[in-house]
Design a protein around this motif. Structure first.
Motif, PDB file in Angstrom:
ATOM      1  N   GLY A 110       0.809  -1.208   0.000  1.00  0.00           N
ATOM      2  CA  GLY A 110       0.000   0.000   0.000  1.00  0.00           C
ATOM      3  C   GLY A 110       0.845   1.262   0.000  1.00  0.00           C
ATOM      4  N   LYS A 111       0.164   2.385   0.102  1.00  0.00           N
ATOM      5  CA  LYS A 111       0.822   3.694   0.109  1.00  0.00           C
ATOM      6  C   LYS A 111       0.352   4.508   1.311  1.00  0.00           C
ATOM      7  CE  LYS A 111       2.996   3.768  -4.022  1.00  0.00           C
ATOM      8  NZ  LYS A 111       4.443   4.050  -4.181  1.00  0.00           N
ATOM      9  N   ARG A 112       1.324   5.086   2.000  1.00  0.00           N
ATOM     10  CA  ARG A 112       1.034   6.120   3.003  1.00  0.00           C
ATOM     11  C   ARG A 112       1.468   7.427   2.373  1.00  0.00           C
ATOM     12  NH1 ARG A 112       3.790   9.210   6.639  1.00  0.00           N
ATOM     13  NH2 ARG A 112       5.740   8.277   5.873  1.00  0.00           N
ATOM     14  N   GLY A 113       0.493   8.143   1.785  1.00  0.00           N
ATOM     15  CA  GLY A 113       0.841   9.289   0.955  1.00  0.00           C
ATOM     16  C   GLY A 113       1.546   8.769  -0.295  1.00  0.00           C
ATOM     17  N   THR A 114       2.810   9.155  -0.464  1.00  0.00           N
ATOM     18  CA  THR A 114       3.567   8.658  -1.621  1.00  0.00           C
ATOM     19  C   THR A 114       4.549   7.553  -1.233  1.00  0.00           C
ATOM     20  OG1 THR A 114       5.238  10.378  -1.282  1.00  0.00           O
ATOM     21  CG2 THR A 114       3.406  10.894  -2.775  1.00  0.00           C
ATOM     22  N   ALA A 115       4.632   7.257   0.058  1.00  0.00           N
ATOM     23  CA  ALA A 115       5.584   6.253   0.543  1.00  0.00           C
ATOM     24  C   ALA A 115       4.977   4.857   0.483  1.00  0.00           C
ATOM     25  CB  ALA A 115       6.009   6.580   1.973  1.00  0.00           C
ATOM     26  N   GLY A 122      -3.163   6.953  13.257  1.00  0.00           N
ATOM     27  CA  GLY A 122      -3.949   7.894  12.458  1.00  0.00           C
ATOM     28  C   GLY A 122      -3.560   7.906  10.994  1.00  0.00           C
ATOM     29  N   ASP A 123      -2.389   7.348  10.649  1.00  0.00           N
ATOM     30  CA  ASP A 123      -1.979   7.285   9.240  1.00  0.00           C
ATOM     31  C   ASP A 123      -2.922   6.372   8.458  1.00  0.00           C
ATOM     32  OD1 ASP A 123       0.137   8.946   9.665  1.00  0.00           O
ATOM     33  OD2 ASP A 123       1.694   7.401   9.582  1.00  0.00           O
ATOM     34  N   ARG A 124      -3.216   6.799   7.233  1.00  0.00           N
ATOM     35  CA  ARG A 124      -4.042   5.975   6.339  1.00  0.00           C
ATOM     36  C   ARG A 124      -3.137   5.293   5.318  1.00  0.00           C
ATOM     37  NH1 ARG A 124      -6.339   6.785   1.223  1.00  0.00           N
ATOM     38  NH2 ARG A 124      -8.279   5.614   0.847  1.00  0.00           N
ATOM     39  N   ILE A 125      -3.345   4.000   5.156  1.00  0.00           N
ATOM     40  CA  ILE A 125      -2.619   3.227   4.149  1.00  0.00           C
ATOM     41  C   ILE A 125      -3.616   2.777   3.096  1.00  0.00           C
ATOM     42  CG2 ILE A 125      -1.135   1.234   3.711  1.00  0.00           C
ATOM     43  CD1 ILE A 125      -0.416   1.267   6.696  1.00  0.00           C
ATOM     44  N   PHE A 133      -9.935   0.688  -1.101  1.00  0.00           N
ATOM     45  CA  PHE A 133      -9.593  -0.263  -0.038  1.00  0.00           C
ATOM     46  C   PHE A 133      -8.423   0.305   0.756  1.00  0.00           C
ATOM     47  CE2 PHE A 133      -7.415  -4.571   0.937  1.00  0.00           C
ATOM     48  CZ  PHE A 133      -8.074  -4.669   2.150  1.00  0.00           C
ATOM     49  N   SER A 134      -8.638   0.535   2.071  1.00  0.00           N
ATOM     50  CA  SER A 134      -7.607   1.168   2.883  1.00  0.00           C
ATOM     51  C   SER A 134      -7.728   0.732   4.337  1.00  0.00           C
ATOM     52  CB  SER A 134      -7.725   2.692   2.792  1.00  0.00           C
ATOM     53  OG  SER A 134      -8.955   3.132   3.362  1.00  0.00           O
ATOM     54  N   ALA A 135      -6.759   1.178   5.145  1.00  0.00           N
ATOM     55  CA  ALA A 135      -6.757   0.908   6.580  1.00  0.00           C
ATOM     56  C   ALA A 135      -6.138   2.090   7.301  1.00  0.00           C
ATOM     57  CB  ALA A 135      -5.979  -0.369   6.887  1.00  0.00           C
TER      58      ALA A 135
END
Length: 343
Positions: free
Chosen positions: A64-69, A97-100, A106-108
């Motif tokens: 997945g991505k956390r922002g661009t990471a 609190g970070d969204r992946i 579809f995310s967490a």
């Protein structure tokens, strides 16, 4: 004490075909004997009860991505229908609190951050919908020693037992991978009883013990269930003189977690982090069918506790000299319990 050198060439990259054509090393007080998995019925007696783990491996590895990471998660323990503990790579910059995001829809959200790269995440869906999303976007988390942990389409069938029923594992109960419908029928004809329990194997099963004192090692918890019917069938078989044969260390650990001091298995539905090392007194299991395990692993410590450290070191030396195939897709062994090495 629990270390040994294994030639890389002995690590199985693919399973035997057919599954029950794998070799099986018989380990008892009489020494070691070379057998095959198809010889299993002849090694057991009418009235013995085999206990299988019916957990089903899910595609628990997600990119997945956390922002661009980029972030990779490997789920290992379900907290509820939509919440899982997971190992994250890299975990250093993740915060609660970070969204992946794994796909557009579809995310967490990261709820907690633990030690050693562990995080707790809550998905945007749960239950059947989450399982469907994992099937679409996830990958099977092969152990790191098999093709660097990268599964392909063949593994979707290979890394699943024929009796897998209950979604939730992130690693296969590998002793069960050897069974075919034909072998199960042969066991039935022999008069061997079969019982299912469920332990959802976690990714922590791959982690080596890195501390010098085993008392300092922290086991990752796994969710297990022994139904009232299964407990009754096991206890009745043993009361009638049958032996309890655990198919895999996962079944053994669950049975030992569910057994009382009197050796009776009780219904069980909870997490277990039981860590079995030499000196442990076994309560419920008489024989163990298992694969060959990693050096310095909790699983090699468990089999050493069950059959005796000297006996297992000799058995592994024989297996390596004889070209047995090791680890998850490898060959099997059938161990008698060695009560002389127990407290």
């Amino acid at each position: 004490m629990f270390d040994f050198d294994l030639p890389r060439a002995l690590i199985a990259e693919r399973p035997a075909r057919p599954r029950d054509s794998a070799r099986m090393l018989r380990v008892s007080a009489d020494g070691v004997k070379d057998r095959g998995v198809r010889d299993l019925p002849s090694q057991l007696c009418p009235g013995d009860v085999m206990v299988f783990n019916d957990t089903r491996v899910i595609p628990a590895r997600l990119n997945g991505k956390r922002g661009t990471a980029s972030v990779e998660l490997t789920l290992h323990l379900r907290e509820d229908d939509s919440c899982w503990r997971a190992f994250a790579r890299p975990a250093k910059k993740l915060r609660p609190g970070d969204r992946i995001a794994f796909a557009e829809d579809f995310s967490a959200i990261v709820e907690e951050k633990g030690e050693a790269g562990e995080v707790t995440v809550r998905f945007d869906r749960g239950g059947v919908a989450l399982m469907a999303a994992l099937e679409t976007h996830g990958r099977l988390p092969l152990p790191p020693y098999i093709r660097h942990g990268e599964a392909d389409e063949t593994d979707r069938a290979d890394y699943q037992t024929t009796f897998a029923r209950t979604d939730g594992a992130v690693a296969a109960p590998t002793a069960g991978l050897h069974f075919t419908p034909e072998l199960l029928e042969a066991l039935d004809r022999r008069g061997v009883k079969r019982v299912a329990v469920t332990l959802h194997v976690g990714a922590g099963t791959f982690l080596p013990v890195k501390v010098d004192d085993t008392d300092d090692h922290r086991m990752h918890a796994e969710i297990g269930v022994v139904s009232a019917d299964s407990a009754q069938a096991i206890n009745e078989a043993r009361a009638a003189g049958g032996r309890v044969v655990a198919v895999g260390t996962t079944a053994l650990r669950l049975l030992e977690s569910a057994a009382g001091e009197d050796g009776l298995v009780r219904p069980y539905a909870a997490a277990t982090d039981i860590f079995i090392v030499p000196g442990y007194r076994f309560r419920a299991v008489d024989l163990l069918m298992t694969n060959f395990h990693l050096p310095r692993s909790t699983l090699f410590m468990l089999v050493s506790a069950f059959a005796g450290l000297d006996r297992m070191r000799a058995a592994y030396a024989h297996a390596m000299a004889s070209g047995y195939r090791f680890y998850s897709y490898g060959d099997s062994c059938l161990l008698d319990r060695n009560d002389d090495d127990q407290l």
